[in-house]
Design an enzyme around this catalytic site. Structure first.
Site, PDB file in Angstrom:
ATOM      1  N   HIS A 185       0.844  -1.194   0.000  1.00 48.66           N
ATOM      2  CA  HIS A 185       0.000   0.000   0.000  1.00 48.66           C
ATOM      3  C   HIS A 185       0.881   1.246   0.000  1.00 48.66           C
ATOM      4  O   HIS A 185       1.900   1.311   0.681  1.00 48.66           O
ATOM      5  CB  HIS A 185      -0.955   0.001   1.200  1.00 48.66           C
ATOM      6  CG  HIS A 185      -0.305   0.096   2.546  1.00 48.66           C
ATOM      7  ND1 HIS A 185      -0.021   1.299   3.160  1.00 48.66           N
ATOM      8  CD2 HIS A 185       0.120  -0.869   3.407  1.00 48.66           C
ATOM      9  CE1 HIS A 185       0.530   1.084   4.338  1.00 48.66           C
ATOM     10  NE2 HIS A 185       0.645  -0.224   4.513  1.00 48.66           N
ATOM     11  N   ASP A 197       6.444   1.206   6.370  1.00 48.74           N
ATOM     12  CA  ASP A 197       5.003   0.982   6.343  1.00 48.74           C
ATOM     13  C   ASP A 197       4.369   1.966   5.369  1.00 48.74           C
ATOM     14  O   ASP A 197       3.805   2.965   5.789  1.00 48.74           O
ATOM     15  CB  ASP A 197       4.407   1.151   7.742  1.00 48.74           C
ATOM     16  CG  ASP A 197       2.928   0.841   7.800  1.00 48.74           C
ATOM     17  OD1 ASP A 197       2.455   0.078   6.934  1.00 48.74           O
ATOM     18  OD2 ASP A 197       2.242   1.371   8.683  1.00 48.74           O
ATOM     19  N   GLU A 231      -4.868   1.539   2.931  1.00 48.68           N
ATOM     20  CA  GLU A 231      -4.739   0.409   3.857  1.00 48.68           C
ATOM     21  C   GLU A 231      -4.818   0.847   5.303  1.00 48.68           C
ATOM     22  O   GLU A 231      -5.345   0.117   6.155  1.00 48.68           O
ATOM     23  CB  GLU A 231      -3.412  -0.311   3.592  1.00 48.68           C
ATOM     24  CG  GLU A 231      -3.215  -1.614   4.370  1.00 48.68           C
ATOM     25  CD  GLU A 231      -2.574  -1.427   5.752  1.00 48.68           C
ATOM     26  OE1 GLU A 231      -2.536  -2.396   6.522  1.00 48.68           O
ATOM     27  OE2 GLU A 231      -2.116  -0.300   6.049  1.00 48.68           O
TER      28      GLU A 231
END
Length: 996
Positions: A185, A197, A231
Site C-alpha cells: 500500500h 510501512d 490500507e
C-alpha cells in the site's frame, strides 16, 4: 592422566559456557543484524537496488495519508515511475483509465489506473458483557485509487478477458490456472513518512515489475502487482481491489507490509504449507509459525491486507513484514534515515524468490474444483504447516499433520523403550536408580550393602520449582515497580531473568551435591526432564489437534533430545557391576580389612574374580562348573575364597597387599569426590553427548522463538496491552532455555555462578530503577484535536499512560500550568487515559486571513443538510473544505445505509445484520465532492421516530507547518523520549450536531 572430556568441573565449565555463549550470541546477531545487500546494485538481472533506494527516498519525502494532497502526488509519481520502467524495458502496455482502454504497441503488460472501484462494507461490533448480544458496529463507504499492473505470463490466456461482460453485466471468469498477486500500500499514516510501512514494500513491487518485464524474465504464470491506497484506514484499498475484475485472476498472493521500522522482513503468516514452500527459496529466510498463531488467536490485534485476500477473496498466500522496532511504527522516525538499504534488499530478495517459485508452478496445487459460487476465487485448500528458519540461512517446513503423527508416535514409543531398558537393567541387576541396597549372593536374608541409589532424586524438581518461582517472582516485581523497562531494555530483562534462574538453580544443586554427592543426579535430572517434556508435548499435541496451533514445535524437539539423552543414561548403566557382585566385593573388602589373608590381587571393591550367582549361568555352564569342581583338589584352609576359573566382572584392580609373581597390582580408581563407589565404572565422556544433544537444538529453537516474541511484545505496553504478559513470556522462555543445563550444574564451579550473580544484581537494580524510555526507544502517545465548529471550542487529546502523559504536558506551553482533565480511554484500553486541554487552534482549511483567529471561519469548514424521508429514514448531504473524508455518528443504531453512486458490493454487508451501526465513515477520491447518504433506522416506543447525532469532518494533512499547530507544539516541546502518533483516521476532527 587428565581427560579433557571427562565429567569433571573444568571440562563442564568450559564446554557449557562456550556452547551457550556461542548459541546465544549467534541468535542475537541473526535477530539484530541484517544481511548486507549486494555491492553490485545490478547483481540480479532486471533488479537495481540503488534505484529502489532512490525511489524509497522520493516516496517518503512527506506524510502521505489517503486524505492528503501529498497522497495524490505520490500516486502521480508512481504512475510515471511505472511508465518509465516499462518504456526502459521496451515493453508495450495497455492502460485502463476509468474503463477506457488505450491500446499501446502490444499488451504483454496492462496498467489499470483504477478510478472507478468503490466499496461499501461494515465491521461488526464487539460482544456485550453478557456475551449474548453484539454492540453496534461501523459502516464504511470508500472510493479507491488503486494502481494495478498485470504482467501477462507466457502460459496465460492472451485475451483481455476483463473487458468481456455478459448481458447481466457480469465480467467473464479468468481463464487458465490463475496467477500471483503481489501487494503493497502506498499510503502512509498522517504522523509517519511510511518508509517501512509500506514504502519498502512499494519499491519492492516496482522492482518486481521491472524484473518480470525485463527480456528473458517473463513469468510462466501472470503477475498482478497491486499498489493499493487506503490500507491504513480499515484496509480500504484491498477491499476496493476485491471489486475489480482482475482480483479474480490470482490464486496466490504475497503481501508486503511493515509494522516496525527496519530490521529483517519477517514471514508473519501463511495460509498453508504448500504456498509456504515458495518462501523457502529465499536467500535469507526469517520467521516462525509462532507469529501466525499469534494472529490466529487474536494476540496480535492489528491486521494487514492478508485478511482481505484470504478471507474475502479466498486466495492462498503469505504475509511478509517488518516488525521491529515498534516504537518507530507510525511515527516520524519511520523514514529512510532510520531504515537502510540492507533491510530493503532483505524484503526484495525474499519477494523475488517467492514470486519466482509461484510464477513457475504450473501444477494444479492452487486450483480448486472450479466452483467459486460464494464469490471467492476457487484456489483449492492446502494443509496447515509448521515452519521456521534456522539462523536466517535455512528454512524448515513440514505439515502440521506430520508433526501431530510424529508427536503421538514419540509419546507412545519412547516411554515403552525406556520401560524395556529399565526392565532389562533390573533383570541384569544393574538398575541402580531407585535402589537402596544390594544383597550378597542374591539372598534376601543376607547382609545388605548400601547403594545410595535414591540419592539425588529430589534435587532437580526442587531446583526447577524454586528457580522458576524466582523468575516468575521477578516478572511480578518488575511489572509492579517498573512495568515498561522492557520497552527500551529487553536484553537487560533477559539478563536479569537468565542469571537469576542460573544462580538459584546452581546454588541449590551444588549445595546438595557438596553435602552428599550423587553419581545418579544427572540421570535423575534427565528422568524428571523427560517427564516434564512428555507432559509438555502431550499438551502441545492437543493444541495442534484441536486448535491447529503449530507454534509448539520446540516441544517436539525438546522431547526428542531429552529422550536421546535419557536413553544414553540407561545404556550407561550396563557398564555398572551387578548389584550382587558389588555386594560380594564390598563384603570381601571388609573381610580383607579384618586381617583375613588373600593371595589374589583385589578388584575395585577388593577382589579380582567374583563368582557368579547360581541363577546367572546356563544349564550347560552349571554342568561344566560341577564337572570341573569334581576334578579339583578339595579345598583346604589355605585355598582362595574366590575361584580362578570364574568370569572377571571388573577389569580394574587395587593395589594388592602383596606381590604375585613379582607384579604389583595397579592403583584402585576412585569415584568423583564422595559419590557412590560403584560409579567408577560409568563412562566419563557420555555427558558431552548428552549436553550437546540437549542444548544445541533447544537453545536454537526456543531462543529463536523467545527473541521473536520479545521483539513483538516488548513495546506493546504503550498500546495498553498487559506488560505482565511480556515478563511472564520471558520468564517462561528462560526456564526452557536453561532447562538443558540443569543436569550438569553439579560439576560447575563457583567462578561462573559468582560472575552471573553479580550480573543479576546489577541488572535487577537497573530494571527496577532505570527510566524505561529513551531517544532511541521513544514512548508513543496518541494525538487528536477536536473542534466544535458551532461554538469554536477546541480540545487537544493525548492518550497514553497517565503518569507519562502528565510529564509530557508539563513541557508543553499550551498545557503547562493548566487544569488537565484525564479520563479512561474508551477506544484502546482501560489501562490508558485520554487527557485533554484547550490547545492551539488548527488551520487545516486554507485561505483564513492572516491575523484573523481561525475559529471565526470554523462554521464554513463543514456543511451538511438532512432531509427526513418517511418515519425512520433520512438523506444526509455532507461536504467539507480541503478534505475528502468525513463520518456520521448516530445516537442509536441504523439498519440500512447507502451512498449515491456506490456500486454493488456482494462480498460485504453495508450494515451488520446483528447490532447495526452507529457510525458511517466516508471517503472520496475527489476533493470537496459531497456525499449523499441514505440511512434508515428502527423505531421503538422508547426511542421515538427521530434520530440525533453528529456530522464530523476529518483532516489528516500535517505537511504544512502550522496547519495543525497543537501537533507541531508537541513535537517541538515534548521530551526527547516521546513520539507522537495518530489516534484516529484524522489529526483534526470538526464536529457539528444534528437532530432529525
Amino acid at each position: 592422566m587428565w581427560n579433557p572430556f571427562a565429567f569433571t568441573p573444568w571440562p563442564v565449565n568450559v564446554v557449557t559456557t562456550v556452547v551457550y555463549a556461542a548459541l546465544f550470541s549467534s541468535l542475537l546477531v541473526v535477530q539484530n543484524v541484517v544481511p548486507s545487500a549486494p555491492k553490485d546494485p545490478s547483481a540480479v538481472k532486471g533488479v537495481n537496488i540503488a534505484e529502489a533506494w532512490s525511489d524509497l527516498q522520493r516516496l517518503t519525502s512527506s506524510f502521505h495519508p489517503y486524505n492528503s494532497r501529498a497522497n495524490d502526488d505520490v500516486r502521480d509519481w508512481l504512475l510515471l515511475r511505472i511508465g518509465t520502467i516499462l518504456e526502459t524495458n521496451g515493453v508495450g502496455f495497455s492502460t485502463h483509465v476509468a474503463g477506457q482502454v488505450r491500446e499501446g504497441p502490444s499488451a504483454p503488460v496492462t496498467v489499470f489506473n483504477d478510478l472507478v472501484s468503490n466499496v461499501t462494507f461494515s465491521s461488526i461490533g464487539s460482544l456485550d458483557k453478557s456475551g449474548d448480544h453484539r454492540r453496534p458496529g461501523q459502516s464504511v463507504y470508500f472510493e479507491g485509487t488503486n494502481i494495478i499492473v498485470y504482467v501477462r505470463g507466457s502460459e496465460d490466456d492472451q485475451s483481455a478477458w476483463w473487458d468481456q461482460v455478459d448481458a447481466n453485466g457480469t465480467v467473464a471468469r479468468p481463464p487458465g490456472h490463475g496467477g500471483i498477486l503481489v501487494n503493497a500500500h502506498y499510503d502512509s499514516v498522517s504522523t509517519g513518512f511510511g518508509a517501512t510501512d509500506d514504502g519498502v514494500g512499494v519499491v519492492t513491487v516496482l522492482q518486481l515489475i521491472k524484473y518480470y518485464t525485463t527480456p528473458g524474465n517473463t513469468p510462466k504464470k501472470g503477475l498482478v502487482a497491486l499498489l493499493n491506497n487506503g490500507e491504513e484506514d480499515f484496509l480500504n484499498g484491498a477491499r476496493a481491489f476485491a471489486q475489480h475484475p482482475i482480483s479474480r485472476f490470482a490464486h496466490t498472493f504475497l503481501n508486503l507490509e511493515g509494522a516496525g521500522a527496519g530490521g529483517r522482513a519477517t514471514l508473519f503468516r501463511s495460509t498453508d504449507a504448500q504456498v509456504t514452500r515458495s518462501y523457502a527459496n529465499s536467500e535469507h529466510p526469517f520467521g516462525s509459525v509462532v507469529s501466525a498463531d499469534g494472529f490466529r488467536r487474536g494476540l496480535i490485534r492489528s491486521q494487514t491486507d492478508y485478511v482481505i485476500f484470504n478471507g474475502i477473496l479466498g486466495l492462498r498466500g503469505l504475509d511478509v513484514a517488518f516488525m521491529e522496532p515498534r516504537a518507530r511504527y507510525h511515527t516520524d522516525e519511520d523514514d529512510a534515515r532510520h531504515t537502510n538499504i540492507d533491510s530493503l534488499w532483505h524484503m526484495l530478495s525474499a519477494a523475488l524468490a517467492t514470486t519466482k517459485s509461484l510464477t513457475s508452478d504450473t501444477s494444479t496445487t492452487f486450483e480448486g474444483e472450479g466452483k467459486g459460487d460464494d464469490g471467492k476465487v476457487d484456489s483449492g485448500k492446502g494443509s496447515d504447516g509448521v515452519w521456521f528458519d534456522l539462523y536466517g540461512k535455512a528454512f524448515v517446513m513440514f505439515r502440521l499433520n506430520t508433526m501431530i503423527a510424529v508427536s503421538i508416535t514419540l509419546l507412545i514409543v519412547v516411554p515403552l523403550i525406556v520401560a524395556v531398558l529399565v526392565l532389562i537393567l533390573y533383570q541384569q541387576q544393574k538398575m541402580y536408580f531407585f535402589s537402596r541396597g544390594a544383597h550378597m549372593l542374591g539372598l534376601l536374608e543376607a547382609e545388605t550393602v548400601a547403594l545410595h541409589g535414591w540419592r539425588g532424586f529430589t534435587r532437580f524438581p526442587i531446583a526447577l520449582v524454586v528457580s522458576s518461582a524466582a523468575v516468575v517472582g521477578l516478572a511480578l516485581l518488575v511489572t509492579k515497580v517498573n512495568p515498561f523497562i522492557a520497552y527500551s531494555s529487553p536484553l537487560a530483562v533477559w539478563g536479569m531473568m537468565t542469571t537469576c534462574f542460573f544462580s538459584v538453580a546452581w546454588f541449590l544443586i551444588k549445595s546438595a551435591d557438596s553435602f552428599r554427592g550423587s553419581a545418579l543426579y544427572r540421570g535423575y535430572a534427565l528422568f524428571w526432564t523427560f517427564v516434564v517434556a512428555w507432559a509438555l508435548l502431550l499438551w502441545v499435541t492437543l493444541l495442534e489437534e484441536r486448535l491447529k496451533i503449530a507454534g509448539g514445535y520446540p516441544a517436539l524437539f525438546l522431547f526428542a533430545s531429552v529422550s536421546v539423552s535419557l536413553l544414553v543414561t540407561l545404556l550407561e548403566c550396563f557398564a555398572l557391576p551387578r548389584k550382587s557382585a558389588y555386594a560380594i566385593a564390598k563384603e570381601l573388602e571388609g573381610t580383607q580389612g579384618n586381617g583375613v589373608a588373600t593371595r589374589r590381587p583385589t578388584t575395585v571393591y577388593g577382589t579380582t574374580l567374583i563368582t557368579p550367582l547360581a541363577d546367572e549361568n546356563s544349564d550347560v555352564d552349571r554342568a561344566a562348573t560341577e564337572e570341573e569342581t569334581e576334578l579339583e583338589d578339595p579345598p583346604t584352609e589355605e585355598s582362595s575364597l574366590i575361584r580362578r576359573d570364574r568370569r572377571i566382572t571388573f577389569a580394574n584392580y587395587l593395589d594388592a597387599p602383596e606381590e604375585q609373581g613379582g607384579l604389583e597390582a595397579p592403583a584402585k580408581p576412585a569415584p568423583y569426590e564422595d559419590e557412590q563407589e560403584w560409579s567408577v565404572t560409568l563412562p566419563s565422556w557420555t555427558w558431552l553427548v548428552q549436553f550437546l544433544v540437549l542444548a544445541t537444538p533447544n537453545v536454537i529453537l526456543i531462543g529463536q522463538v523467545a527473541l521473536l516474541v520479545t521483539a513483538a511484545l516488548c513495546q506493546t505496553g504503550a498500546d495498553g496491552s498487559s506488560t505482565l504478559i511480556i515478563y511472564l513470556a520471558i520468564a517462561g522462555a528462560t526456564i526452557f532455555l536453561l532447562l538443558p543445563l540443569l543436569p550438569f550444574l553439579a560439576r560447575v564451579t563457583t567462578h561462573l555462578p559468582l560472575v552471573l550473580f553479580l550480573v543479576f544484581l546489577g541488572s535487577l537494580v537497573y530494571n527496577l530503577a532505570a527510566f524505561p524510555f529513551s531517544a532511541d526507544s521513544r514512548y508513543k502517545v496518541y494525538f487528536l484535536q477536536t473542534v466544535d465548529l458551532d461554538s469554536g471550542l477546541n480540545r487537544v487529546q493525548l492518550t497514553g499512560i497517565e503518569q507519562y502523559v502528565r510529564q509530557i504536558l508539563e513541557a508543553v506551553p499550551s498545557a503547562s500550568g493548566k487544569p488537565i482533565g484525564c479520563a479512561p480511554d474508551s477506544l484502546r484500553s482501560s489501562r490508558l487515559v485520554t487527557c485533554s486541554w484547550s490547545g492551539i487552534p488548527p488551520r487545516v482549511v486554507p485561505h483564513t486571513p492572516s491575523g484573523v483567529p481561525p475559529e471565526v471561519g470554523y462554521g464554513n469548514w463543514l456543511h451538511y443538510n438532512v432531509t427526513r424521508k418517511g418515519e425512520s429514514s433520512a438523506i444526509f448531504h455532507v461536504s467539507g473544505h480541503n478534505t475528502r473524508a468525513a463520518k456520521i455518528l448516530f445516537e442509536r443504531p441504523i439498519t440500512e445505509f447507502s451512498v449515491d453512486g456506490a456500486g454493488a458490493s456482494p462480498l460485504y454487508e453495508a450494515v451488520p445484520s446483528e447490532g447495526g451501526s452507529k457510525e458511517i465513515r466516508l471517503w472520496r477520491r475527489e476533493w470537496e465532492k459531497p456525499w449523499d447518504v441514505h440511512v434508515k433506522w428502527n423505531v421503538t416506543e422508547d426511542s421515538g421516530a427521530g434520530m440525533d447525532g453528529k456530522v464530523v469532518g476529518i483532516w489528516s494533512d500535517a505537511n504544512e507547518k502550522g496547519s495543525v499547530g497543537a501537533l507541531d507544539e508537541l513535537r517541538q516541546y515534548a521530551p526527547a523520549w516521546v513520539a507522537v502518533t495518530k489516534q484516529a483516521d484524522g489529526l483534526v476532527e470538526g464536529v457539528k450536531a444534528f437532530m432529525v
